[in-house]
Design an enzyme around this catalytic site. Structure first.
Site, PDB file in Angstrom:
ATOM      1  N   ASN A  11       0.862  -1.188   0.000  1.00 13.54           N
ATOM      2  CA  ASN A  11       0.000   0.000   0.000  1.00 13.54           C
ATOM      3  C   ASN A  11       0.900   1.240   0.000  1.00 13.54           C
ATOM      4  O   ASN A  11       1.468   1.590   1.019  1.00 13.54           O
ATOM      5  CB  ASN A  11      -0.891  -0.049   1.254  1.00 13.54           C
ATOM      6  CG  ASN A  11      -1.734   1.204   1.423  1.00 13.54           C
ATOM      7  OD1 ASN A  11      -1.830   2.029   0.518  1.00 13.54           O
ATOM      8  ND2 ASN A  11      -2.346   1.345   2.591  1.00 13.54           N
ATOM      9  N   TRP A  12       1.003   1.869  -1.162  1.00 14.35           N
ATOM     10  CA  TRP A  12       1.907   3.028  -1.279  1.00 14.35           C
ATOM     11  C   TRP A  12       1.347   4.283  -0.629  1.00 14.35           C
ATOM     12  O   TRP A  12       2.038   5.284  -0.510  1.00 14.35           O
ATOM     13  CB  TRP A  12       2.200   3.321  -2.756  1.00 14.35           C
ATOM     14  CG  TRP A  12       2.990   2.267  -3.465  1.00 14.35           C
ATOM     15  CD1 TRP A  12       3.516   1.121  -2.924  1.00 14.35           C
ATOM     16  CD2 TRP A  12       3.367   2.249  -4.854  1.00 14.35           C
ATOM     17  NE1 TRP A  12       4.179   0.398  -3.883  1.00 14.35           N
ATOM     18  CE2 TRP A  12       4.098   1.073  -5.077  1.00 14.35           C
ATOM     19  CE3 TRP A  12       3.137   3.103  -5.920  1.00 14.35           C
ATOM     20  CZ2 TRP A  12       4.617   0.722  -6.331  1.00 14.35           C
ATOM     21  CZ3 TRP A  12       3.652   2.776  -7.174  1.00 14.35           C
ATOM     22  CH2 TRP A  12       4.388   1.597  -7.371  1.00 14.35           C
ATOM     23  N   LYS A  13       0.076   4.251  -0.293  1.00  8.21           N
ATOM     24  CA  LYS A  13      -0.593   5.440   0.257  1.00  8.21           C
ATOM     25  C   LYS A  13      -0.386   6.630  -0.686  1.00  8.21           C
ATOM     26  O   LYS A  13      -0.402   6.445  -1.900  1.00  8.21           O
ATOM     27  CB  LYS A  13      -0.113   5.705   1.684  1.00  8.21           C
ATOM     28  CG  LYS A  13      -0.233   4.445   2.554  1.00  8.21           C
ATOM     29  CD  LYS A  13      -0.114   4.694   4.010  1.00  8.21           C
ATOM     30  CE  LYS A  13      -0.288   3.375   4.751  1.00  8.21           C
ATOM     31  NZ  LYS A  13      -0.281   3.497   6.194  1.00  8.21           N
ATOM     32  N   HIS A  97      -9.699   1.232   4.691  1.00 10.99           N
ATOM     33  CA  HIS A  97      -8.420   1.349   5.389  1.00 10.99           C
ATOM     34  C   HIS A  97      -8.625   2.301   6.573  1.00 10.99           C
ATOM     35  O   HIS A  97      -9.417   3.240   6.492  1.00 10.99           O
ATOM     36  CB  HIS A  97      -7.353   1.896   4.429  1.00 10.99           C
ATOM     37  CG  HIS A  97      -5.996   1.907   5.051  1.00 10.99           C
ATOM     38  ND1 HIS A  97      -5.590   2.907   5.904  1.00 10.99           N
ATOM     39  CD2 HIS A  97      -4.957   1.039   4.965  1.00 10.99           C
ATOM     40  CE1 HIS A  97      -4.364   2.637   6.319  1.00 10.99           C
ATOM     41  NE2 HIS A  97      -3.951   1.513   5.763  1.00 10.99           N
ATOM     42  N   GLU A  99      -7.108   4.732   7.635  1.00  8.21           N
ATOM     43  CA  GLU A  99      -6.953   6.161   7.312  1.00  8.21           C
ATOM     44  C   GLU A  99      -8.216   6.697   6.634  1.00  8.21           C
ATOM     45  O   GLU A  99      -8.587   7.847   6.818  1.00  8.21           O
ATOM     46  CB  GLU A  99      -5.693   6.358   6.444  1.00  8.21           C
ATOM     47  CG  GLU A  99      -4.434   6.222   7.291  1.00  8.21           C
ATOM     48  CD  GLU A  99      -3.238   5.634   6.578  1.00  8.21           C
ATOM     49  OE1 GLU A  99      -3.162   5.681   5.344  1.00  8.21           O
ATOM     50  OE2 GLU A  99      -2.353   5.086   7.290  1.00  8.21           O
ATOM     51  N   GLU A 167      -5.703  -4.862  10.501  1.00  9.59           N
ATOM     52  CA  GLU A 167      -4.669  -3.856  10.745  1.00  9.59           C
ATOM     53  C   GLU A 167      -4.974  -3.109  12.036  1.00  9.59           C
ATOM     54  O   GLU A 167      -5.769  -2.160  12.038  1.00  9.59           O
ATOM     55  CB  GLU A 167      -4.619  -2.857   9.589  1.00  9.59           C
ATOM     56  CG  GLU A 167      -4.247  -3.476   8.269  1.00  9.59           C
ATOM     57  CD  GLU A 167      -3.649  -2.436   7.326  1.00  9.59           C
ATOM     58  OE1 GLU A 167      -2.518  -2.628   6.905  1.00  9.59           O
ATOM     59  OE2 GLU A 167      -4.324  -1.431   7.048  1.00  9.59           O
ATOM     60  N   GLY A 173       2.185   2.292  10.786  1.00 11.89           N
ATOM     61  CA  GLY A 173       3.148   3.385  10.620  1.00 11.89           C
ATOM     62  C   GLY A 173       3.823   3.812  11.906  1.00 11.89           C
ATOM     63  O   GLY A 173       4.469   4.845  11.962  1.00 11.89           O
ATOM     64  N   SER A 212       3.147  -2.129  10.419  1.00 14.77           N
ATOM     65  CA  SER A 212       4.596  -2.164  10.649  1.00 14.77           C
ATOM     66  C   SER A 212       5.253  -3.502  10.305  1.00 14.77           C
ATOM     67  O   SER A 212       6.172  -3.937  10.989  1.00 14.77           O
ATOM     68  CB  SER A 212       4.921  -1.765  12.090  1.00 14.77           C
ATOM     69  OG  SER A 212       4.474  -0.445  12.339  1.00 14.77           O
ATOM     70  N   GLY A 233       2.716  -1.082   4.341  1.00 12.83           N
ATOM     71  CA  GLY A 233       2.765   0.336   3.979  1.00 12.83           C
ATOM     72  C   GLY A 233       4.199   0.775   3.757  1.00 12.83           C
ATOM     73  O   GLY A 233       4.791   0.542   2.693  1.00 12.83           O
ATOM     74  N   GLY A 234       4.808   1.374   4.768  1.00 16.69           N
ATOM     75  CA  GLY A 234       6.147   1.962   4.658  1.00 16.69           C
ATOM     76  C   GLY A 234       7.176   1.051   3.997  1.00 16.69           C
ATOM     77  O   GLY A 234       7.929   1.484   3.114  1.00 16.69           O
TER      78      GLY A 234
HETATM   79  P1  PGA Z   1       2.652   0.301   7.699  1.00 15.96           P
HETATM   80  O1  PGA Z   1       1.213   0.539   7.025  1.00 15.96           O
HETATM   81  O2  PGA Z   1       3.197  -0.983   7.161  1.00 15.96           O
HETATM   82  O3  PGA Z   1       3.463   1.499   7.291  1.00 15.96           O
HETATM   83  O4  PGA Z   1       2.433   0.225   9.174  1.00 15.96           O
HETATM   84  C1  PGA Z   1       0.315  -0.519   6.816  1.00 15.96           C
HETATM   85  C2  PGA Z   1      -0.969  -0.008   6.207  1.00 15.96           C
HETATM   86  O5  PGA Z   1      -1.428   1.080   6.598  1.00 15.96           O
HETATM   87  O6  PGA Z   1      -1.554  -0.644   5.318  1.00 15.96           O
END
Ligand code: PGA
Length: 255
Positions: A11-13, A97, A99, A167, A173, A212, A233-234
């Protein structure tokens, strides 16, 4: 009924320009073997999706949207159409998600419509659920993730593909990872909720863990019962990290 394979979804956001996305995909195509490619999914921002779709042609890598509306077309300024996603070749789309839930106020009833619309379009929705730190402190984890799962799936078709992602919001994050026991508990609660939803197909639904995920925790997380993949994500922003997480998860540690 077959057991789900292991998948890594990046997930590149809201990251990467078209040029950076093209560089990422060309490196990933070069480094990932075809059988690895078919287990990897990237989720670019909508503005970069066209570039990604072009670059992925001829590979077995797949991509998905990070968000989509439930209407196919119309006066919905700023929204992403599931029909256009389909035409562009998206095979997946994230729904709910944390967010989207927290920053953009998306709630279960809206998410249920998105799941239904995506399935109708032939795109696999990846419904995201997860508790906040407060929920966990107050022992509400089970209640919250079951409610989000039931809510998001209230109009879903069990005969069409659908994925789930657990999640924990406090692990996204933050560098903070849920313990193997917390992950195992949550995934088994979710598998049970899926069985209530559809006894026939529940075991075919991959349940991803996200929060994470990194190379140094991938092996132990991948070995947990009912963890069928990762939503990253990251650590999905660099090809080397993304691919090494996939490779480590292919030889999971016994837990
Ligand atoms: P993260 O994000 O790996 O940076 O914690 C995961 C996500 O939000 O899908």
């Amino acid at each position: 009924m077959s057991k789900p394979e292991f998948y890594c979804v990046g997930n590149w956001k809201m990251n990467k320009s078209p040029a950076q996305a093209a560089e990422f995909i060309s490196k990933l195509k070069e480094q990932a073997k075809p059988e690895e490619q078919s287990r990897l999914v990237v989720m670019p921002p909508a503005l970069v999706a066209f570039e990604v779709a072009q670059q992925l042609k001829g590979s077995s890598l797949r991509w998905g949207g990070q968000n989509s509306y439930f209407e196919a077309a119309g006066a919905f300024t700023g929204e992403n159409s599931p029909q256009i996603l389909k035409e562009m070749g998206a095979q997946f789309c994230l729904v709910g998600h944390s967010e989207r839930r927290q920053i953009f106020g998306e709630a279960d009833d809206l998410l249920a419509k998105k799941v239904q619309a995506l399935q109708g379009m032939g795109i696999t929705p990846i419904l995201c659920v997860g508790e906040t730190l407060d929920d966990r402190r107050w022992n509400r984890t089970q209640e919250v993730i079951v409610r989000q799962t039931r809510g998001g799936l209230q109009a879903a078709d069990p005969t069409k593909p659908m994925w789930l992602a657990y999640e924990p919001v406090w692990a996204i994050g933050t560098g903070e990872v849920a313990t193997p026991l917390q992950v195992e508990e949550a995934h088994s609660i979710l598998r049970k909720a899926l069985k209530e939803w559809s006894a026939q197909t529940a075991n075919e639904v991959p349940i991803l863990y996200g929060g994470s995920v990194k190379a140094d925790n991938a092996r132990s997380l991948a070995g947990i019962n009912n963890v069928n993949g990762f939503l990253i994500g990251g650590a999905s922003l660099k090809v080397d990290d993304f691919l090494s997480i996939y490779r480590l998860s292919a030889s999971p540690a016994a837990v």
